[in-house]
Design a protein around this motif. Structure first.
Motif, PDB file in Angstrom:
ATOM      1  N   GLN A  36     -25.865 -16.822 -72.998  1.00  0.00           N
ATOM      2  CA  GLN A  36     -25.182 -16.324 -74.194  1.00  0.00           C
ATOM      3  C   GLN A  36     -25.635 -17.078 -75.444  1.00  0.00           C
ATOM      4  O   GLN A  36     -25.630 -16.523 -76.537  1.00  0.00           O
ATOM      5  CB  GLN A  36     -23.659 -16.427 -74.043  1.00  0.00           C
ATOM      6  N   ALA A  37     -26.036 -18.328 -75.287  1.00  0.00           N
ATOM      7  CA  ALA A  37     -26.536 -19.128 -76.405  1.00  0.00           C
ATOM      8  C   ALA A  37     -28.028 -18.883 -76.634  1.00  0.00           C
ATOM      9  O   ALA A  37     -28.657 -19.572 -77.424  1.00  0.00           O
ATOM     10  CB  ALA A  37     -26.295 -20.611 -76.141  1.00  0.00           C
ATOM     11  N   GLU A  38     -28.584 -17.885 -75.964  1.00  0.00           N
ATOM     12  CA  GLU A  38     -29.983 -17.470 -76.070  1.00  0.00           C
ATOM     13  C   GLU A  38     -30.980 -18.545 -75.636  1.00  0.00           C
ATOM     14  O   GLU A  38     -32.034 -18.723 -76.224  1.00  0.00           O
ATOM     15  CB  GLU A  38     -30.296 -16.959 -77.469  1.00  0.00           C
ATOM     16  N   PHE A  39     -30.606 -19.269 -74.598  1.00  0.00           N
ATOM     17  CA  PHE A  39     -31.509 -20.209 -73.952  1.00  0.00           C
ATOM     18  C   PHE A  39     -31.897 -19.634 -72.597  1.00  0.00           C
ATOM     19  O   PHE A  39     -31.213 -18.784 -72.044  1.00  0.00           O
ATOM     20  CB  PHE A  39     -30.851 -21.577 -73.741  1.00  0.00           C
ATOM     21  N   ASN A  40     -33.001 -20.107 -72.066  1.00  0.00           N
ATOM     22  CA  ASN A  40     -33.461 -19.696 -70.745  1.00  0.00           C
ATOM     23  C   ASN A  40     -33.279 -20.882 -69.804  1.00  0.00           C
ATOM     24  O   ASN A  40     -34.037 -21.845 -69.865  1.00  0.00           O
ATOM     25  CB  ASN A  40     -34.933 -19.273 -70.815  1.00  0.00           C
ATOM     26  N   PRO A  41     -32.259 -20.833 -68.923  1.00  0.00           N
ATOM     27  CA  PRO A  41     -32.014 -21.980 -68.052  1.00  0.00           C
ATOM     28  C   PRO A  41     -32.913 -21.987 -66.830  1.00  0.00           C
ATOM     29  O   PRO A  41     -33.282 -20.944 -66.307  1.00  0.00           O
ATOM     30  CB  PRO A  41     -30.560 -21.759 -67.624  1.00  0.00           C
ATOM     31  N   SER A  42     -33.302 -23.164 -66.399  1.00  0.00           N
ATOM     32  CA  SER A  42     -33.981 -23.281 -65.110  1.00  0.00           C
ATOM     33  C   SER A  42     -33.533 -24.583 -64.460  1.00  0.00           C
ATOM     34  O   SER A  42     -33.498 -25.629 -65.101  1.00  0.00           O
ATOM     35  CB  SER A  42     -35.495 -23.226 -65.257  1.00  0.00           C
ATOM     36  N   GLU A  43     -33.159 -24.483 -63.207  1.00  0.00           N
ATOM     37  CA  GLU A  43     -32.689 -25.638 -62.460  1.00  0.00           C
ATOM     38  C   GLU A  43     -33.898 -26.379 -61.909  1.00  0.00           C
ATOM     39  O   GLU A  43     -34.725 -25.807 -61.221  1.00  0.00           O
ATOM     40  CB  GLU A  43     -31.785 -25.165 -61.318  1.00  0.00           C
ATOM     41  N   LEU A  44     -34.019 -27.646 -62.245  1.00  0.00           N
ATOM     42  CA  LEU A  44     -35.183 -28.424 -61.830  1.00  0.00           C
ATOM     43  C   LEU A  44     -34.991 -29.129 -60.496  1.00  0.00           C
ATOM     44  O   LEU A  44     -35.940 -29.346 -59.772  1.00  0.00           O
ATOM     45  CB  LEU A  44     -35.543 -29.444 -62.902  1.00  0.00           C
ATOM     46  N   GLY A  45     -33.776 -29.523 -60.192  1.00  0.00           N
ATOM     47  CA  GLY A  45     -33.568 -30.217 -58.934  1.00  0.00           C
ATOM     48  C   GLY A  45     -32.238 -30.936 -58.893  1.00  0.00           C
ATOM     49  O   GLY A  45     -31.422 -30.821 -59.799  1.00  0.00           O
ATOM     50  N   VAL A  46     -32.049 -31.683 -57.840  1.00  0.00           N
ATOM     51  CA  VAL A  46     -30.801 -32.403 -57.625  1.00  0.00           C
ATOM     52  C   VAL A  46     -31.104 -33.896 -57.634  1.00  0.00           C
ATOM     53  O   VAL A  46     -32.072 -34.349 -57.036  1.00  0.00           O
ATOM     54  CB  VAL A  46     -30.169 -31.993 -56.279  1.00  0.00           C
ATOM     55  N   TYR A  47     -30.262 -34.641 -58.336  1.00  0.00           N
ATOM     56  CA  TYR A  47     -30.396 -36.093 -58.399  1.00  0.00           C
ATOM     57  C   TYR A  47     -29.050 -36.686 -58.009  1.00  0.00           C
ATOM     58  O   TYR A  47     -28.113 -36.665 -58.799  1.00  0.00           O
ATOM     59  CB  TYR A  47     -30.802 -36.538 -59.796  1.00  0.00           C
ATOM     60  N   GLY A  48     -28.921 -37.159 -56.787  1.00  0.00           N
ATOM     61  CA  GLY A  48     -27.639 -37.674 -56.305  1.00  0.00           C
ATOM     62  C   GLY A  48     -26.625 -36.546 -56.267  1.00  0.00           C
ATOM     63  O   GLY A  48     -26.824 -35.542 -55.620  1.00  0.00           O
ATOM     64  N   ASP A  49     -25.531 -36.710 -57.009  1.00  0.00           N
ATOM     65  CA  ASP A  49     -24.499 -35.679 -57.086  1.00  0.00           C
ATOM     66  C   ASP A  49     -24.670 -34.793 -58.301  1.00  0.00           C
ATOM     67  O   ASP A  49     -23.819 -33.964 -58.596  1.00  0.00           O
ATOM     68  CB  ASP A  49     -23.112 -36.324 -57.136  1.00  0.00           C
ATOM     69  N   SER A  50     -25.756 -34.959 -59.040  1.00  0.00           N
ATOM     70  CA  SER A  50     -25.970 -34.207 -60.270  1.00  0.00           C
ATOM     71  C   SER A  50     -27.093 -33.194 -60.107  1.00  0.00           C
ATOM     72  O   SER A  50     -27.965 -33.350 -59.275  1.00  0.00           O
ATOM     73  CB  SER A  50     -26.338 -35.153 -61.412  1.00  0.00           C
ATOM     74  N   VAL A  51     -27.054 -32.159 -60.942  1.00  0.00           N
ATOM     75  CA  VAL A  51     -28.116 -31.161 -60.972  1.00  0.00           C
ATOM     76  C   VAL A  51     -28.831 -31.301 -62.304  1.00  0.00           C
ATOM     77  O   VAL A  51     -28.198 -31.422 -63.354  1.00  0.00           O
ATOM     78  CB  VAL A  51     -27.546 -29.737 -60.824  1.00  0.00           C
ATOM     79  N   ILE A  52     -30.153 -31.317 -62.284  1.00  0.00           N
ATOM     80  CA  ILE A  52     -30.947 -31.454 -63.501  1.00  0.00           C
ATOM     81  C   ILE A  52     -31.351 -30.057 -63.966  1.00  0.00           C
ATOM     82  O   ILE A  52     -31.891 -29.269 -63.202  1.00  0.00           O
ATOM     83  CB  ILE A  52     -32.199 -32.312 -63.246  1.00  0.00           C
ATOM     84  N   TRP A  53     -31.052 -29.749 -65.223  1.00  0.00           N
ATOM     85  CA  TRP A  53     -31.369 -28.452 -65.809  1.00  0.00           C
ATOM     86  C   TRP A  53     -32.364 -28.623 -66.939  1.00  0.00           C
ATOM     87  O   TRP A  53     -32.390 -29.641 -67.615  1.00  0.00           O
ATOM     88  CB  TRP A  53     -30.116 -27.801 -66.400  1.00  0.00           C
ATOM     89  N   SER A  54     -33.152 -27.602 -67.159  1.00  0.00           N
ATOM     90  CA  SER A  54     -34.043 -27.528 -68.320  1.00  0.00           C
ATOM     91  C   SER A  54     -33.620 -26.304 -69.116  1.00  0.00           C
ATOM     92  O   SER A  54     -33.405 -25.232 -68.539  1.00  0.00           O
ATOM     93  CB  SER A  54     -35.491 -27.389 -67.853  1.00  0.00           C
ATOM     94  N   LEU A  55     -33.493 -26.452 -70.435  1.00  0.00           N
ATOM     95  CA  LEU A  55     -33.116 -25.327 -71.285  1.00  0.00           C
ATOM     96  C   LEU A  55     -34.244 -25.046 -72.257  1.00  0.00           C
ATOM     97  O   LEU A  55     -34.725 -25.932 -72.945  1.00  0.00           O
ATOM     98  CB  LEU A  55     -31.834 -25.650 -72.058  1.00  0.00           C
ATOM     99  N   VAL A  56     -34.666 -23.792 -72.310  1.00  0.00           N
ATOM    100  CA  VAL A  56     -35.745 -23.374 -73.206  1.00  0.00           C
ATOM    101  C   VAL A  56     -35.198 -22.299 -74.112  1.00  0.00           C
ATOM    102  O   VAL A  56     -34.582 -21.331 -73.635  1.00  0.00           O
ATOM    103  CB  VAL A  56     -36.941 -22.824 -72.387  1.00  0.00           C
ATOM    104  N   ILE A  57     -35.378 -22.451 -75.410  1.00  0.00           N
ATOM    105  CA  ILE A  57     -34.875 -21.442 -76.341  1.00  0.00           C
ATOM    106  C   ILE A  57     -35.750 -20.192 -76.257  1.00  0.00           C
ATOM    107  O   ILE A  57     -36.955 -20.269 -76.060  1.00  0.00           O
ATOM    108  CB  ILE A  57     -34.808 -21.982 -77.787  1.00  0.00           C
ATOM    109  N   VAL A  58     -35.108 -19.056 -76.364  1.00  0.00           N
ATOM    110  CA  VAL A  58     -35.797 -17.775 -76.288  1.00  0.00           C
ATOM    111  C   VAL A  58     -35.842 -17.187 -77.687  1.00  0.00           C
ATOM    112  O   VAL A  58     -34.811 -16.961 -78.319  1.00  0.00           O
ATOM    113  CB  VAL A  58     -35.073 -16.813 -75.333  1.00  0.00           C
ATOM    114  N   PHE A  59     -37.048 -16.955 -78.212  1.00  0.00           N
ATOM    115  CA  PHE A  59     -37.209 -16.349 -79.534  1.00  0.00           C
ATOM    116  C   PHE A  59     -37.483 -14.870 -79.359  1.00  0.00           C
ATOM    117  O   PHE A  59     -38.311 -14.477 -78.543  1.00  0.00           O
ATOM    118  CB  PHE A  59     -38.382 -16.976 -80.287  1.00  0.00           C
TER     119      PHE A  59
END
Length: 61
Positions: A36-59
């Motif tokens: 909804q914020a016009e980003f493109n999410p991609s899940e990179l992996g898991v680190y312990g109990d956390s999930v690492i995300w990458s957000l890329v803006i979509v133009f």
């Protein structure tokens, strides 16, 4: 009796545990907000109990 039990187990199918359901809901929620914020999410992996995300803006032009 044994056959009735087998049928009821077959109807239920494979069930997720509560922790897995919560994890899947959280991931879907984050994706919905990010999209909804016009980003493109991609899940990179898991680190312990956390999930690492990458957000890329979509133009859009």
């Amino acid at each position: 009796m044994g056959e009735a039990k087998h049928r009821s187990e077959k109807k239920r199918g494979i069930r997720m545990g509560l922790g897995t359901q919560q994890e899947q809901f959280n991931k879907a929620y984050v994706r919905a907000i990010v999209v909804q914020a016009e980003f493109n999410p991609s899940e990179l992996g898991v680190y312990g109990d956390s999930v690492i995300w990458s957000l890329v803006i979509v133009f859009s032009c």
